[in-house]
Design an enzyme around this catalytic site. Structure first.
Site, PDB file in Angstrom:
ATOM      1  N   LYS A 118       0.856  -1.188   0.000  1.00  0.00           N
ATOM      2  CA  LYS A 118       0.000   0.000   0.000  1.00  0.00           C
ATOM      3  C   LYS A 118       0.883   1.225   0.000  1.00  0.00           C
ATOM      4  O   LYS A 118       2.014   1.178   0.493  1.00  0.00           O
ATOM      5  CB  LYS A 118      -0.883   0.015   1.253  1.00  0.00           C
ATOM      6  CG  LYS A 118      -2.155   0.816   1.078  1.00  0.00           C
ATOM      7  CD  LYS A 118      -3.187   0.037   0.298  1.00  0.00           C
ATOM      8  CE  LYS A 118      -4.477   0.779   0.122  1.00  0.00           C
ATOM      9  NZ  LYS A 118      -5.498  -0.094  -0.468  1.00  0.00           N
TER      10      LYS A 118
HETATM   11  P1  NAD Z   1     -12.838   7.922  -2.937  1.00  0.00           P
HETATM   12  O1  NAD Z   1     -11.884   8.971  -2.530  1.00  0.00           O
HETATM   13  O2  NAD Z   1     -13.184   7.774  -4.370  1.00  0.00           O
HETATM   14  O3  NAD Z   1     -14.215   8.114  -2.143  1.00  0.00           O
HETATM   15  C1  NAD Z   1     -14.297   8.236  -0.766  1.00  0.00           C
HETATM   16  C2  NAD Z   1     -15.680   8.734  -0.389  1.00  0.00           C
HETATM   17  O4  NAD Z   1     -15.751   8.854   1.036  1.00  0.00           O
HETATM   18  C3  NAD Z   1     -16.023  10.099  -0.947  1.00  0.00           C
HETATM   19  O5  NAD Z   1     -17.400  10.142  -1.291  1.00  0.00           O
HETATM   20  C4  NAD Z   1     -15.751  11.026   0.229  1.00  0.00           C
HETATM   21  O6  NAD Z   1     -16.525  12.219   0.161  1.00  0.00           O
HETATM   22  C5  NAD Z   1     -16.209  10.150   1.378  1.00  0.00           C
HETATM   23  N1  NAD Z   1     -15.635  10.542   2.663  1.00  0.00           N
HETATM   24  C6  NAD Z   1     -14.406  11.076   2.920  1.00  0.00           C
HETATM   25  N2  NAD Z   1     -14.281  11.337   4.235  1.00  0.00           N
HETATM   26  C7  NAD Z   1     -15.427  10.942   4.819  1.00  0.00           C
HETATM   27  C8  NAD Z   1     -15.918  10.955   6.140  1.00  0.00           C
HETATM   28  N3  NAD Z   1     -15.182  11.448   7.156  1.00  0.00           N
HETATM   29  N4  NAD Z   1     -17.145  10.453   6.367  1.00  0.00           N
HETATM   30  C9  NAD Z   1     -17.891   9.984   5.349  1.00  0.00           C
HETATM   31  N5  NAD Z   1     -17.497   9.953   4.084  1.00  0.00           N
HETATM   32  C10 NAD Z   1     -16.290  10.438   3.820  1.00  0.00           C
HETATM   33  O7  NAD Z   1     -12.275   6.555  -2.312  1.00  0.00           O
HETATM   34  P2  NAD Z   1     -12.624   5.078  -2.758  1.00  0.00           P
HETATM   35  O8  NAD Z   1     -11.634   4.641  -3.779  1.00  0.00           O
HETATM   36  O9  NAD Z   1     -14.081   4.970  -3.045  1.00  0.00           O
HETATM   37  O10 NAD Z   1     -12.249   4.275  -1.428  1.00  0.00           O
HETATM   38  C11 NAD Z   1     -13.168   4.192  -0.333  1.00  0.00           C
HETATM   39  C12 NAD Z   1     -12.733   3.050   0.571  1.00  0.00           C
HETATM   40  O11 NAD Z   1     -12.721   1.830  -0.170  1.00  0.00           O
HETATM   41  C13 NAD Z   1     -11.324   3.159   1.166  1.00  0.00           C
HETATM   42  O12 NAD Z   1     -11.340   2.562   2.452  1.00  0.00           O
HETATM   43  C14 NAD Z   1     -10.478   2.330   0.226  1.00  0.00           C
HETATM   44  O13 NAD Z   1      -9.301   1.850   0.844  1.00  0.00           O
HETATM   45  C15 NAD Z   1     -11.444   1.208  -0.064  1.00  0.00           C
HETATM   46  N6  NAD Z   1     -11.150   0.471  -1.301  1.00  0.00           N
HETATM   47  C16 NAD Z   1     -11.082   1.123  -2.495  1.00  0.00           C
HETATM   48  C17 NAD Z   1     -10.856   0.388  -3.651  1.00  0.00           C
HETATM   49  C18 NAD Z   1     -10.856   1.028  -5.014  1.00  0.00           C
HETATM   50  O14 NAD Z   1     -10.804   0.297  -6.012  1.00  0.00           O
HETATM   51  N7  NAD Z   1     -10.948   2.325  -5.135  1.00  0.00           N
HETATM   52  C19 NAD Z   1     -10.662  -0.999  -3.572  1.00  0.00           C
HETATM   53  C20 NAD Z   1     -10.748  -1.618  -2.320  1.00  0.00           C
HETATM   54  C21 NAD Z   1     -11.006  -0.869  -1.191  1.00  0.00           C
END
Ligand code: NAD
Length: 429
Positions: A118
């Site tokens: 990561k």
């Molecule tokens: P992103 O940045 O695209 O979206 C994150 C979302 O969370 C946004 O809508 C943001 O406004 C919201 N957010 C931020 N702070 C917040 C808070 N304090 N309370 C509520 N909402 C809040 O990120 P993502 O890629 O969608 O990732 C989200 C989660 O999923 C992370 O934990 C990431 O590690 C995990 N994840 C992502 C992927 C991927 O393919 N992108 C894969 C596996 C896991």
């Protein structure tokens, strides 16, 4: 109990729950269930390599700032390191280390030949211009040039990063080595060797796992009300696909707050609204405002935390009303909260299973890139569906055989496979 010294691991985490200690607790829990050798557990509780680089960046106003950039490579026992790069103000070395370990178990659970890694930079990308973000991304990856590569470590998008950053990183790596290397990152734009289906993959994986778990309870997606925290890459795609499959999405939030409609939100309209409002859902006219904290405790059938870690803790777990929680984010339910939920019969679909769709399609992207053969979206989705459903079935089977909850079942499968490979490879020298 594993006794371990982690000299590098001073706790700089702002949260009261240290994510790396939590990740180690999960490992110890799985190790105890599997009766793993303590020496083996000791090896697995340390990342193989931890890198922190300085990223000097010239801002648009001429000022120079120096940012920290982390990359943690937890294990390459099963194959090259794989894991996202996160741009978020709460990034710490301990958080990145925890997420790297999680990736190791996730790849092993899904049966894909990768280890876990990561990366992250503690910035709020919304505070930087596009050209500043480009300079930050390029300098970060050039500082890591000796540590990454298509058969060494393959980054991907995570919170705060997307296909755009992957294209800059692929270009920076390629220019430095003197030829195009599409396989150095996944989650790239299609124009530079990305895969069809990658953008929606994590959300699609969440939809598949929720659908399978509901089916095991004799329900379908059309029967349920769902609340989703986060409307980014993962939450947005999950909302769209669940909505298309007939589920009622009653609440969705982004960082500054959320929106609620008892009869179900119009997700395509909300998506269009967020696209016009810097990805925020706040102010969406066809709904009632709701805070992120209140969204989590809404009466609903399925709750999908798709934003940050440690959202369901000892503090709010007794107020949770959902009967099923799908961990779309990494680590949104703490170990203590998980115990309370389990005791009250709530099904928790663990992150290493529920959000694995992204790494599965990243793997399919890498395979397509290495074979110079690109598939249509239907094939990508079919291959991904097969791997996800297969992993879900294995987790259910493991839970029944060992009489453990789904999280422990998933962890014992992931940790067990890595431990077996480590045993078979042996300890060098
Ligand atoms: P992103 O940045 O695209 O979206 C994150 C979302 O969370 C946004 O809508 C943001 O406004 C919201 N957010 C931020 N702070 C917040 C808070 N304090 N309370 C509520 N909402 C809040 O990120 P993502 O890629 O969608 O990732 C989200 C989660 O999923 C992370 O934990 C990431 O590690 C995990 N994840 C992502 C992927 C991927 O393919 N992108 C894969 C596996 C896991």
């Amino acid at each position: 109990m594993v006794t371990t010294s982690r000299p590098l691991w001073e706790n700089h985490s702002p949260a009261h729950i240290c994510p790396f200690d939590q990740a180690c607790s999960y490992l110890e829990w799985a190790g105890k269930e599997l009766k793993l050798d303590p020496g083996l557990l000791e090896i697995l509780s340390h990342p193989r390599k931890v890198v922190t680089v300085s990223i000097p960046v010239k801002m648009d106003n001429g000022e120079v700032r120096v940012l920290a950039g982390h990359r943690v490579q937890h294990s390459d026992i099963l194959g090259p390191y794989k894991g996202g790069i996160r741009y978020h103000p709460a990034v710490t070395l301990r958080e990145v280390s925890a997420l790297a370990m999680l990736m190791t178990w996730k790849c092993a659970l899904l049966g894909i030949p990768y280890g876990g890694a990561k990366g992250g930079i503690p910035i709020d990308p919304k505070q930087y211009s596009v050209s500043e973000l480009e300079r930050i991304s390029r300098r970060y990856i050039s500082e890591l040039i000796k540590d990454i590569g298509p058969s060494v470590d393959i980054p991907a998008p995570d919170m705060g990063t997307s296909a755009r950053e992957m294209a800059w990183m692929m270009d920076t790596y390629s220019v430095n080595v003197g030829h195009a290397v599409p396989g150095v990152v996944t989650g790239k734009p299609l124009s530079v060797g990305g895969s069809l289906g990658r953008e929606m993959a994590t959300g699609r994986g969440v939809m598949i796992i929720v659908r399978e778990a509901l089916a095991d309870q004799g329900k379908s997606l059309a029967d349920v009300k769902i609340a989703i925290q986060g409307f980014g890459n993962v939450g947005g795609a999950a909302a769209e696909l669940l909505y298309q499959a007939g589920a009622k999405i009653i609440a969705v939030s982004s960082g500054a707050g959320g929106v609620y409609a008892e009869t179900g939100l119009d997700i395509p309209a909300l998506k269009a609204y967020a696209a016009q409002n810097r990805r925020s859902v706040v102010g969406f006219p066809q709904a009632i405002p709701i805070s992120n904290a209140d969204l989590l405790i809404l009466p609903c059938d399925v709750l999908i935390p798709a934003a940050l870690e440690n959202q369901i803790t000892e503090e709010n777990v007794h107020q949770i009303q959902a009967q099923m929680i799908a961990e779309a984010a990494n680590g949104p339910v703490t170990l203590e909260a998980n115990r309370v939920l389990e005791a009250s019969g709530v099904t928790v679909l663990p992150d290493i299973l529920a959000n694995a769709g992204g790494v599965v399609v990243s793997y399919l992207e890498w395979v397509q890139g290495l074979s110079y053969l690109f598939w249509d979206e239907e094939r990508v989705n079919r291959e991904m569906e097969h791997l996800m459903v297969n992993a879900y079935r294995h987790v259910i089977q493991q839970a029944q055989t060992r009489r453990v909850n789904l999280r422990l079942a998933a962890y014992t499968l992931g940790v067990g496979r890595v431990a077996q490979a480590l045993t078979d490879r042996g300890l060098y020298p």
